[in-house]
Design a protein around this motif. Sequence first.
Motif, PDB file in Angstrom:
ATOM      1  N   ASP A  17     -20.612  52.565  40.688  1.00  0.00           N
ATOM      2  CA  ASP A  17     -21.539  52.703  39.562  1.00  0.00           C
ATOM      3  C   ASP A  17     -22.885  52.053  39.861  1.00  0.00           C
ATOM      4  O   ASP A  17     -23.497  51.390  39.000  1.00  0.00           O
ATOM      5  N   GLY A  18     -23.358  52.218  41.096  1.00  0.00           N
ATOM      6  CA  GLY A  18     -24.667  51.722  41.470  1.00  0.00           C
ATOM      7  C   GLY A  18     -24.728  50.252  41.821  1.00  0.00           C
ATOM      8  O   GLY A  18     -25.793  49.751  42.208  1.00  0.00           O
ATOM      9  N   GLU A  19     -23.618  49.559  41.733  1.00  0.00           N
ATOM     10  CA  GLU A  19     -23.583  48.126  42.029  1.00  0.00           C
ATOM     11  C   GLU A  19     -22.955  47.896  43.399  1.00  0.00           C
ATOM     12  O   GLU A  19     -21.853  48.381  43.690  1.00  0.00           O
ATOM     13  N   VAL A  20     -23.669  47.144  44.248  1.00  0.00           N
ATOM     14  CA  VAL A  20     -23.139  46.840  45.577  1.00  0.00           C
ATOM     15  C   VAL A  20     -21.903  45.957  45.434  1.00  0.00           C
ATOM     16  O   VAL A  20     -21.963  44.866  44.858  1.00  0.00           O
ATOM     17  N   ARG A  21     -20.808  46.450  45.965  1.00  0.00           N
ATOM     18  CA  ARG A  21     -19.551  45.698  45.887  1.00  0.00           C
ATOM     19  C   ARG A  21     -19.078  45.195  47.246  1.00  0.00           C
ATOM     20  O   ARG A  21     -18.377  44.186  47.324  1.00  0.00           O
ATOM     21  N   GLU A  22     -19.408  45.911  48.310  1.00  0.00           N
ATOM     22  CA  GLU A  22     -19.001  45.532  49.658  1.00  0.00           C
ATOM     23  C   GLU A  22     -20.087  45.965  50.637  1.00  0.00           C
ATOM     24  O   GLU A  22     -20.755  46.991  50.417  1.00  0.00           O
ATOM     25  N   THR A  23     -20.260  45.208  51.722  1.00  0.00           N
ATOM     26  CA  THR A  23     -21.207  45.574  52.773  1.00  0.00           C
ATOM     27  C   THR A  23     -20.597  45.246  54.128  1.00  0.00           C
ATOM     28  O   THR A  23     -19.927  44.212  54.285  1.00  0.00           O
ATOM     29  N   GLY A  24     -20.821  46.127  55.090  1.00  0.00           N
ATOM     30  CA  GLY A  24     -20.316  45.885  56.444  1.00  0.00           C
ATOM     31  C   GLY A  24     -21.214  46.546  57.464  1.00  0.00           C
ATOM     32  O   GLY A  24     -22.122  47.313  57.128  1.00  0.00           O
ATOM     33  N   THR A  25     -20.967  46.251  58.713  1.00  0.00           N
ATOM     34  CA  THR A  25     -21.712  46.878  59.807  1.00  0.00           C
ATOM     35  C   THR A  25     -20.755  47.666  60.682  1.00  0.00           C
ATOM     36  O   THR A  25     -19.540  47.452  60.662  1.00  0.00           O
ATOM     37  N   GLY A  26     -21.332  48.568  61.454  1.00  0.00           N
ATOM     38  CA  GLY A  26     -20.520  49.462  62.271  1.00  0.00           C
ATOM     39  C   GLY A  26     -19.604  48.757  63.233  1.00  0.00           C
ATOM     40  O   GLY A  26     -18.538  49.278  63.589  1.00  0.00           O
ATOM     41  N   ASP A  27     -19.988  47.553  63.683  1.00  0.00           N
ATOM     42  CA  ASP A  27     -19.139  46.859  64.650  1.00  0.00           C
ATOM     43  C   ASP A  27     -17.848  46.340  64.028  1.00  0.00           C
ATOM     44  O   ASP A  27     -16.960  45.850  64.743  1.00  0.00           O
ATOM     45  N   ALA A  28     -17.709  46.454  62.700  1.00  0.00           N
ATOM     46  CA  ALA A  28     -16.436  46.110  62.060  1.00  0.00           C
ATOM     47  C   ALA A  28     -15.375  47.163  62.359  1.00  0.00           C
ATOM     48  O   ALA A  28     -14.181  46.934  62.141  1.00  0.00           O
ATOM     49  N   VAL A  29     -15.800  48.321  62.855  1.00  0.00           N
ATOM     50  CA  VAL A  29     -14.878  49.418  63.155  1.00  0.00           C
ATOM     51  C   VAL A  29     -14.530  49.367  64.643  1.00  0.00           C
ATOM     52  O   VAL A  29     -15.171  49.980  65.485  1.00  0.00           O
ATOM     53  N   MET A  30     -13.559  48.536  64.976  1.00  0.00           N
ATOM     54  CA  MET A  30     -13.076  48.364  66.362  1.00  0.00           C
ATOM     55  C   MET A  30     -14.192  47.959  67.326  1.00  0.00           C
ATOM     56  O   MET A  30     -14.162  48.286  68.508  1.00  0.00           O
ATOM     57  N   GLY A  31     -15.221  47.268  66.795  1.00  0.00           N
ATOM     58  CA  GLY A  31     -16.312  46.814  67.647  1.00  0.00           C
ATOM     59  C   GLY A  31     -17.370  47.864  67.895  1.00  0.00           C
ATOM     60  O   GLY A  31     -18.516  47.536  68.184  1.00  0.00           O
ATOM     61  N   ASP A  32     -16.996  49.122  67.778  1.00  0.00           N
ATOM     62  CA  ASP A  32     -17.897  50.258  67.987  1.00  0.00           C
ATOM     63  C   ASP A  32     -17.253  51.446  67.293  1.00  0.00           C
ATOM     64  O   ASP A  32     -16.121  51.817  67.630  1.00  0.00           O
ATOM     65  N   PRO A  33     -17.923  52.088  66.333  1.00  0.00           N
ATOM     66  CA  PRO A  33     -17.288  53.188  65.597  1.00  0.00           C
ATOM     67  C   PRO A  33     -16.856  54.365  66.463  1.00  0.00           C
ATOM     68  O   PRO A  33     -16.052  55.195  66.007  1.00  0.00           O
ATOM     69  N   VAL A  34     -17.374  54.450  67.691  1.00  0.00           N
ATOM     70  CA  VAL A  34     -16.953  55.541  68.574  1.00  0.00           C
ATOM     71  C   VAL A  34     -15.616  55.222  69.239  1.00  0.00           C
ATOM     72  O   VAL A  34     -14.887  56.122  69.660  1.00  0.00           O
ATOM     73  N   ALA A  35     -15.263  53.940  69.312  1.00  0.00           N
ATOM     74  CA  ALA A  35     -14.010  53.552  69.957  1.00  0.00           C
ATOM     75  C   ALA A  35     -12.791  54.202  69.301  1.00  0.00           C
ATOM     76  O   ALA A  35     -11.876  54.663  70.006  1.00  0.00           O
TER      77      ALA A  35
END
Length: 280
Positions: free
Chosen positions: A208-226
């Motif tokens: 509903d427009g409110e930021v609830r969580e934030t993360g970066t791509g490296d949270a996905v196995m260090g690299d989202p392509v991995a």
Amino acid sequence: MTAAAEAGAADWTSNPSADATRSEQMIRLADELFEATRTLVPVAPLRDRVLDLTLDDAYMIQSRQLERHLAGGRILAGRKVGLTSPAMQRQLGVDSPDFGYFFADMVHHDDDAVPAGDFISPKVEPEFGFVLQETLQGPGVTLEQARAAIGAVYPAIEIIDSRIADWDIKLLDTVADNASCGAIAVGTTALPVSVEDLASVTCSLLIDGEVRETGTGDAVMGDPVAPLAWLANVLGEQGVALEAGQLILPGSFTRALPVVAGESATAHFGDLGSLTIRFI
């Protein structure tokens, strides 16, 4: 499990027809989950109902459901990787991802109204969506080959759901239940980002427009392509390829959050773009 049930299960190890009996039980469980997907009536956790249930068993249960869906005319649109973040792996006590699949009729887009009643207990996760421009056939797929196979990167949201009652899941339960996939949403405009830079991209999950969580791509196995390379290699060992044109979701930036009718969910990638869906 009762003593009688334990005794009956233990017979699998000494009965000459144990393998056939176990296979038949996996089919029954798969059919039970298949029906739960249709009726939205959840089932009890599988891990407590089968003696020594293995990961191979769980994927056998998942594959049986895939075969039934395809036989019924559903069109495979892509696959998803789950349990790619350390937080989720710690929660379920595992050290590796899992995977599932989704069909064309499970795909939503920007600003779509998604019926909350289509799910048992939905949650949302912000993700990338990779559209493949090349087929990936493992084993032996490298990170560089996986990067080269990505034709475009889109904002995405996975709607996870559990056909296991009360989200009472461990690894074997969620694997058998198609990695808890309920549906997905994917943007119609690609993110203007280089595949090499995905690990540094920040994404926020808004309700509903409110930021609830934030993360970066490296949270996905260090690299989202991995996760893409991992999935290509795991499926390649089974003789299955990731086909050009398929959509692959590599895993969530953040923990999943529950949603109900009347709420909106947004995956916001800053200046790169965003995706919003509404639950009705």
